[in-house]
Design an enzyme around this catalytic site. Structure first.
Site, PDB file in Angstrom:
ATOM      1  N   LYS A 158       0.874  -1.189   0.000  1.00  0.00           N
ATOM      2  CA  LYS A 158       0.000   0.000   0.000  1.00  0.00           C
ATOM      3  C   LYS A 158       0.906   1.232   0.000  1.00  0.00           C
ATOM      4  CE  LYS A 158      -4.203   1.577   2.361  1.00  0.00           C
ATOM      5  NZ  LYS A 158      -5.072   1.705   1.203  1.00  0.00           N
TER       6      LYS A 158
HETATM    7  N1  PMP Z   1      -7.710  -2.180  -2.720  1.00  0.00           N
HETATM    8  C1  PMP Z   1      -7.203  -0.944  -2.641  1.00  0.00           C
HETATM    9  C2  PMP Z   1      -6.485  -0.388  -3.817  1.00  0.00           C
HETATM   10  C3  PMP Z   1      -7.358  -0.192  -1.467  1.00  0.00           C
HETATM   11  O1  PMP Z   1      -6.852   1.041  -1.380  1.00  0.00           O
HETATM   12  C4  PMP Z   1      -8.061  -0.751  -0.372  1.00  0.00           C
HETATM   13  C5  PMP Z   1      -8.235   0.052   0.881  1.00  0.00           C
HETATM   14  N2  PMP Z   1      -7.169  -0.127   1.767  1.00  0.00           N
HETATM   15  C6  PMP Z   1      -8.581  -2.048  -0.512  1.00  0.00           C
HETATM   16  C7  PMP Z   1      -8.388  -2.731  -1.688  1.00  0.00           C
HETATM   17  C8  PMP Z   1      -9.325  -2.716   0.613  1.00  0.00           C
HETATM   18  O2  PMP Z   1      -8.446  -3.071   1.643  1.00  0.00           O
HETATM   19  P1  PMP Z   1      -8.889  -3.079   3.184  1.00  0.00           P
HETATM   20  O3  PMP Z   1     -10.063  -3.967   3.281  1.00  0.00           O
HETATM   21  O4  PMP Z   1      -7.709  -3.591   3.891  1.00  0.00           O
HETATM   22  O5  PMP Z   1      -9.214  -1.667   3.550  1.00  0.00           O
END
Ligand code: PMP
Length: 320
Positions: free
Chosen positions: A159
């Protein structure tokens, strides 16, 4: 919290007022997107404020740092503590937590060697990301003209700030065209994810979701769906999903910390199933909110209390 944020922001170990949480314009991160970050929610439960799956988020942030070769000056336990401390310092209650590890200010060359690595944690007052109506009635989305990154270009599993130009382009295009969100395909044309959400398709008793090799972020909420679906006796398959599966599924929904469980009722102006929120999506959504809002038993150990233990237990006892 009066504004989107406010209160106190944790910066390199100190809580500083919102107005003072500033960085230099020549910081490496400003120019090259050299950061990793997390999005985490704290919920107000009858037993006090609880951070949802804090352990997973902290671990993913450290994993992202490792991939991005960013030596985070704080370890797992430090971050677990600092995040809860920041929520507490801001008065607790429901909030969206944004920790970020970034390359700071020293020299501006692309080579970041010797540039300091800074860490900040803010609490934001975000409410429902795609709107309360979105959770109840679903959203209309388009398949994005922008694909997700090809393998071995940008690391999709990390991320990192730099990855989010792709997300911005997907989101801006969708909104400009009158949709709430976009669904990006991977470089081969298989379904990947939304600009900030993972995606699930429902056909009969089976859930389908793209694999981690389809250029997705391994979502924490996505992981919850595996567990909640299993609790309900539903099968979840991680597979390559062709675009046209989107149009012939009974139900489709997004998952994410910000988006929570958001039903998708229209894709490219084609109704998903009957065009209304389906029963499997609703069941999973209810099971999710029951746990995060502390109305059901936290049977998977997903809630991390913010208040000192004694206080949480006393409040929980009072609520029963
Ligand atoms: N994909 C992307 C590109 C994201 O930014 C997020 C948000 N963090 C998610 C998927 C979903 O991840 P999470 O459930 O950990 O928030």
């Amino acid at each position: 919290m009066a504004r989107e944020s406010g209160g106190l922001i944790w910066m390199n170990g100190k809580l500083v007022p919102y107005e003072d949480a500033k960085i230099h314009v020549l910081s490496h991160v400003v120019h090259y997107g050299s950061s990793v970050f997390e999005g985490i929610r704290a919920y107000a439960t009858p037993g006090g404020t609880a951070v949802f799956r804090l352990d997973r988020h902290v671990q993913r942030m450290l994993d992202s740092c490792k991939i991005a070769r960013i030596a985070c000056p704080y370890g797992y336990e430090d971050l677990m503590h600092a995040i809860r401390e920041t929520v507490r310092a801001n008065g607790g209650g429901a909030c969206y937590i944004r920790p970020v590890v970034y390359r700071g200010f020293k020299t501006l060359g692309v080579n970041p060697t010797g540039v300091p690595i800074d860490v900040a944690i803010a609490c934001l007052n975000w409410g429902k990301y795609l709107g309360k109506d979105a959770l109840d009635h679903g959203i209309s989305v388009r398949v994005a003209s922008w694909h997700r990154q090809a393998p071995n270009t940008f690391p999709a599993m990390a991320k990192t700030g730099a990855n989010y130009l792709n997300s911005q382009l997907i989101k801006l295009e969708a909104v400009a065209d009158g949709y709430e969100e976009g669904i990006a395909l991977d470089v081969w044309g298989y379904v990947a994810e939304g600009s900030g959400e993972n995606i699930f398709l429902v056909r009969g008793e089976t859930l389908y979701t793209p694999t981690i090799a389809n250029a997705i972020l391994p979502g924490v909420t996505r992981d919850c769906m595996f567990t909640l679906a299993r609790d309900m006796g539903l099968e979840v398959r991680e597979e390559q999903i062709p675009r046209e599966m989107l149009y012939i599924s009974d139900e489709v929904f997004f998952t994410g910390t910000a988006a929570e469980i958001t039903p998708i009722t229209q894709i490219d102006r084609i109704p998903v199933g009957t065009g209304a929120v389906g029963p499997v999506t609703r069941k999973l959504q209810n099971a999710f909110f029951e746990i995060v809002e502390g109305r059901g038993r936290d049977r998977h150990g997903w809630l991390f209390p913010v208040e000192p233990r004694g206080k949480v237990q006393r409040a929980a006892k009072k609520a029963r």
